[in-house]
Motif scaffolding. Sequence first.
Motif, PDB file in Angstrom:
ATOM      1  N   MET A   1       1.054  -1.256  -0.116  1.00  0.00           N
ATOM      2  CA  MET A   1      -0.003   0.039   0.092  1.00  0.00           C
ATOM      3  C   MET A   1       0.930   1.219  -0.087  1.00  0.00           C
ATOM      4  N   ILE A   2       1.847   1.072   0.911  1.00  0.00           N
ATOM      5  CA  ILE A   2       2.849   2.429   0.772  1.00  0.00           C
ATOM      6  C   ILE A   2       3.769   2.696  -0.449  1.00  0.00           C
ATOM      7  N   ASN A   3       4.077   1.571  -1.211  1.00  0.00           N
ATOM      8  CA  ASN A   3       4.645   1.612  -2.363  1.00  0.00           C
ATOM      9  C   ASN A   3       3.881   2.078  -3.218  1.00  0.00           C
ATOM     10  N   SER A   4       2.515   1.638  -3.373  1.00  0.00           N
ATOM     11  CA  SER A   4       1.436   2.119  -4.422  1.00  0.00           C
ATOM     12  C   SER A   4       1.496   3.740  -4.088  1.00  0.00           C
ATOM     13  N   PHE A   5       1.335   4.309  -2.940  1.00  0.00           N
ATOM     14  CA  PHE A   5       1.086   5.621  -2.662  1.00  0.00           C
ATOM     15  C   PHE A   5       2.106   6.508  -3.270  1.00  0.00           C
ATOM     16  N   PHE A   6       3.557   5.913  -3.110  1.00  0.00           N
ATOM     17  CA  PHE A   6       4.894   6.774  -3.550  1.00  0.00           C
ATOM     18  C   PHE A   6       4.825   6.526  -5.161  1.00  0.00           C
ATOM     19  N   LYS A   7       4.198   5.589  -5.470  1.00  0.00           N
ATOM     20  CA  LYS A   7       4.198   5.483  -7.011  1.00  0.00           C
ATOM     21  C   LYS A   7       3.585   6.859  -7.887  1.00  0.00           C
ATOM     22  N   GLN A   8       2.564   7.215  -7.005  1.00  0.00           N
ATOM     23  CA  GLN A   8       1.782   8.373  -7.426  1.00  0.00           C
ATOM     24  C   GLN A   8       2.380   9.643  -7.502  1.00  0.00           C
ATOM     25  N   LEU A   9       3.515   9.649  -6.674  1.00  0.00           N
ATOM     26  CA  LEU A   9       4.152  10.886  -6.204  1.00  0.00           C
ATOM     27  C   LEU A   9       5.096  11.554  -7.503  1.00  0.00           C
ATOM     28  N   PRO A  10       5.258  12.893  -7.641  1.00  0.00           N
ATOM     29  CA  PRO A  10       6.164  13.472  -8.627  1.00  0.00           C
ATOM     30  C   PRO A  10       7.417  12.546  -8.607  1.00  0.00           C
ATOM     31  N   GLU A  11       8.220  12.676  -9.732  1.00  0.00           N
ATOM     32  CA  GLU A  11       9.313  11.770 -10.057  1.00  0.00           C
ATOM     33  C   GLU A  11      10.298  11.861  -9.051  1.00  0.00           C
ATOM     34  N   ARG A  23      14.629  -1.713   5.250  1.00  0.00           N
ATOM     35  CA  ARG A  23      14.686  -1.449   6.663  1.00  0.00           C
ATOM     36  C   ARG A  23      13.962  -0.297   6.979  1.00  0.00           C
ATOM     37  N   ARG A  24      14.629   0.895   6.282  1.00  0.00           N
ATOM     38  CA  ARG A  24      14.037   2.360   6.547  1.00  0.00           C
ATOM     39  C   ARG A  24      12.409   2.420   6.163  1.00  0.00           C
ATOM     40  N   LYS A  25      12.034   1.746   4.997  1.00  0.00           N
ATOM     41  CA  LYS A  25      10.605   1.720   4.644  1.00  0.00           C
ATOM     42  C   LYS A  25       9.787   1.201   5.626  1.00  0.00           C
ATOM     43  N   LYS A  26      10.220   0.071   6.374  1.00  0.00           N
ATOM     44  CA  LYS A  26       9.485  -0.549   7.394  1.00  0.00           C
ATOM     45  C   LYS A  26       9.535   0.367   8.528  1.00  0.00           C
ATOM     46  N   GLN A  27      10.612   1.004   8.989  1.00  0.00           N
ATOM     47  CA  GLN A  27      10.460   1.884  10.063  1.00  0.00           C
ATOM     48  C   GLN A  27       9.471   3.400   9.824  1.00  0.00           C
ATOM     49  N   PHE A  28       9.097   3.640   8.423  1.00  0.00           N
ATOM     50  CA  PHE A  28       8.346   4.433   8.120  1.00  0.00           C
ATOM     51  C   PHE A  28       7.134   3.959   8.468  1.00  0.00           C
ATOM     52  N   TYR A 107      10.754  12.119  18.296  1.00  0.00           N
ATOM     53  CA  TYR A 107      11.967  11.390  18.595  1.00  0.00           C
ATOM     54  C   TYR A 107      12.076  10.238  17.477  1.00  0.00           C
ATOM     55  N   ALA A 108      10.991   9.665  17.275  1.00  0.00           N
ATOM     56  CA  ALA A 108      11.035   8.780  16.358  1.00  0.00           C
ATOM     57  C   ALA A 108      11.049   9.171  14.719  1.00  0.00           C
ATOM     58  N   THR A 109      10.551  10.594  14.519  1.00  0.00           N
ATOM     59  CA  THR A 109      10.760  11.091  13.198  1.00  0.00           C
ATOM     60  C   THR A 109      11.991  11.523  12.861  1.00  0.00           C
ATOM     61  N   THR A 110      12.813  12.108  14.055  1.00  0.00           N
ATOM     62  CA  THR A 110      14.022  12.641  14.096  1.00  0.00           C
ATOM     63  C   THR A 110      15.164  11.493  13.588  1.00  0.00           C
ATOM     64  N   ARG A 111      14.942  10.454  14.291  1.00  0.00           N
ATOM     65  CA  ARG A 111      15.899   9.039  14.307  1.00  0.00           C
ATOM     66  C   ARG A 111      15.656   8.684  12.855  1.00  0.00           C
ATOM     67  N   LEU A 112      14.484   8.556  12.372  1.00  0.00           N
ATOM     68  CA  LEU A 112      14.315   7.978  10.968  1.00  0.00           C
ATOM     69  C   LEU A 112      14.747   9.056   9.885  1.00  0.00           C
ATOM     70  N   SER A 113      14.616  10.259  10.004  1.00  0.00           N
ATOM     71  CA  SER A 113      15.125  11.097   8.974  1.00  0.00           C
ATOM     72  C   SER A 113      16.720  11.195   8.791  1.00  0.00           C
ATOM     73  N   PHE A 114      17.116  11.364  10.171  1.00  0.00           N
ATOM     74  CA  PHE A 114      18.648  11.300  10.065  1.00  0.00           C
ATOM     75  C   PHE A 114      19.364  10.262   9.730  1.00  0.00           C
ATOM     76  N   GLY A 115      18.752   8.878  10.148  1.00  0.00           N
ATOM     77  CA  GLY A 115      19.392   7.805   9.758  1.00  0.00           C
ATOM     78  C   GLY A 115      19.158   7.293   8.594  1.00  0.00           C
ATOM     79  N   THR A 116      18.210   7.842   7.799  1.00  0.00           N
ATOM     80  CA  THR A 116      17.833   7.904   6.192  1.00  0.00           C
ATOM     81  C   THR A 116      18.981   8.806   5.601  1.00  0.00           C
TER      82      THR A 116
END
Length: 585
Positions: A1-11, A23-28, A107-116
């Motif tokens: 479902m998440i992948n389908s959503f991102f396929k609709q986004l701009p290039e 791994r990061r996608k699962k964390q998202f 905390y989770a948002t910051t960790r995920l964004s900086f980890g990515t």
Amino acid sequence: MINSFFKQLPEPYKRLWNSISLRRKKQFLLLVLLTLGASFAEIFSIGAIFPFLAVLTNPDKVLEIKELEFVWKFFGIIHSSDIFFFVTIMFILASLLSGAMRLLLIYATTRLSFGTGADISYEIYRRTLFQPYAVHINRNSAEVISGITVKASSVITQIITPILTITSSLIILILILVSLLVVDPMLTLASFGLFSVFYLFVARYYRARLFQNGSILSKQLTIVQKSLQEGLGGIRDIILSNSQRYFLSIYRNSDAAFRLFSAENYYIGASPRYIMESFGMIALALFAYTTGKSSSAINSSLPILGSLAIAAQRVLPILQQSYHGWTNIKAGQENLRNVLDLLEQSVLDENEIFNDKLISFNNQIELKAVNFQYGNKEPWVLNDINVIISKGSRVGIVGRTGNGKSTLMDLLMGLLSPTNGLLLIDGMELNQSNVREWQNLIAHVPQNIYISDSSIAENIAFGIEKSKIDISRVKEAAKKAKIADDIELLPFGYDTYAGERGVKFSGGQRQRIGIARALYRNSSVIFLDEATSALDSETERTIIDSVKELDENVTIFIVAHRLSTLEICNQVYEINDGRLRKQNI
């Protein structure tokens, strides 16, 4: 479902999503679930406001609400005075839960964004290091460095973090609005509609400006990086030519423009909040004034008014966060494209085995009808080169500057590929599938030895972790390169730090460290590319004597301007106008 959503986004965002690890996608996905939890905690906090204010104004009436009778019975509440304590505790617990969940979400948002961001920066650096040599010589290193460091970091702050923030903010906002519609549908729709229209208007007004500023910032950032790199890299010449002001002028103009447009973007992102806070307070004041004319109306409206006030205190920051995130995303478009271009560099995996038969060197190197040019429209640098070099040979190459000596060396080392013709190692063609195996067998000693600001031992065993360095091999290599005596006279011996670019050592010492580096690798082939051209005759003689005593099975190529440097060679070739001719010794 998440992948389908991102396929609709701009290039660009689709490309960014595809570059993120599984791994990061699962964390998202986990972050989305955490956001839902934070949303319900927020609703619970807002929902606790209404009974709290209602009890303050009319506790008896609250006790008579039929829908809440089961709650009063469960907690044994009989008198209206008991309700106040209960709703106060509930309000405090709801507020604490909401705050804790928001902290956890941040905390989770910051960790995920900086980890990515760390993953992206590493991947860019990995792909850059594994690019062919031809790619490196055709682009500016300052652009790559700014992409790996500053621009990759800006993708975190301008793209990844805002996307995560907007995603969580929208989920929380939608659920809060649903709960507010239950309290007062008309007032909720009117106020939220007003706020949304204002933010949409501001966003539309500044959209083009933000994109333009982002492009300017990206260009100025590269210029700033380039001016720093060139200024510090050529500090000796800058001091001698008294040209500090020239480099300062370039830096100041670019850095000032960068910070000016950064400040404008920040103002565009931050200013609507204060306007909307003022309008919100005015709206609440007008609502209170209208209902305050009647004492009965004010009592009944106070819980609603308080709920809406607290909800507005929650909703406005969420709207502001979303808008500010959007401004960052628009301003970061150019940086995102630059980073994605670096991130999508095609590269062969460094751990992949390309050929079942690994290349070996036991007999000879052959150049067969080799021609080379740097580009389709560039002149030919090498023309019809045919030569056979036996293992253990000492090969000298002479020629005027610009005649192709270094290009020939780069071809022999596999850094460049022939435009036409073949390079054969023991009869096997050297190509992209086996070039790394060949390069594992060779060592290069250039005119300007790269010395890192680390210990002498680490410089000799270059590219090897300190804990894995064989110090006995280091000392043996230094002894053969005739640099051991100089090192052992130093207070810290092989642990002495060389200084940036080896400034603590003379030119001859740096060259001998370069030779020791080649010997540490136990290389079968050593290339001395004008390694002694900048040295005095006595130092050159010492280094040539060091080379002369090397194992006879080691094949040595020496590029030089002076024939005297090539006296140890048993084969000497002159390169002139791209053609190779054998010289009599």
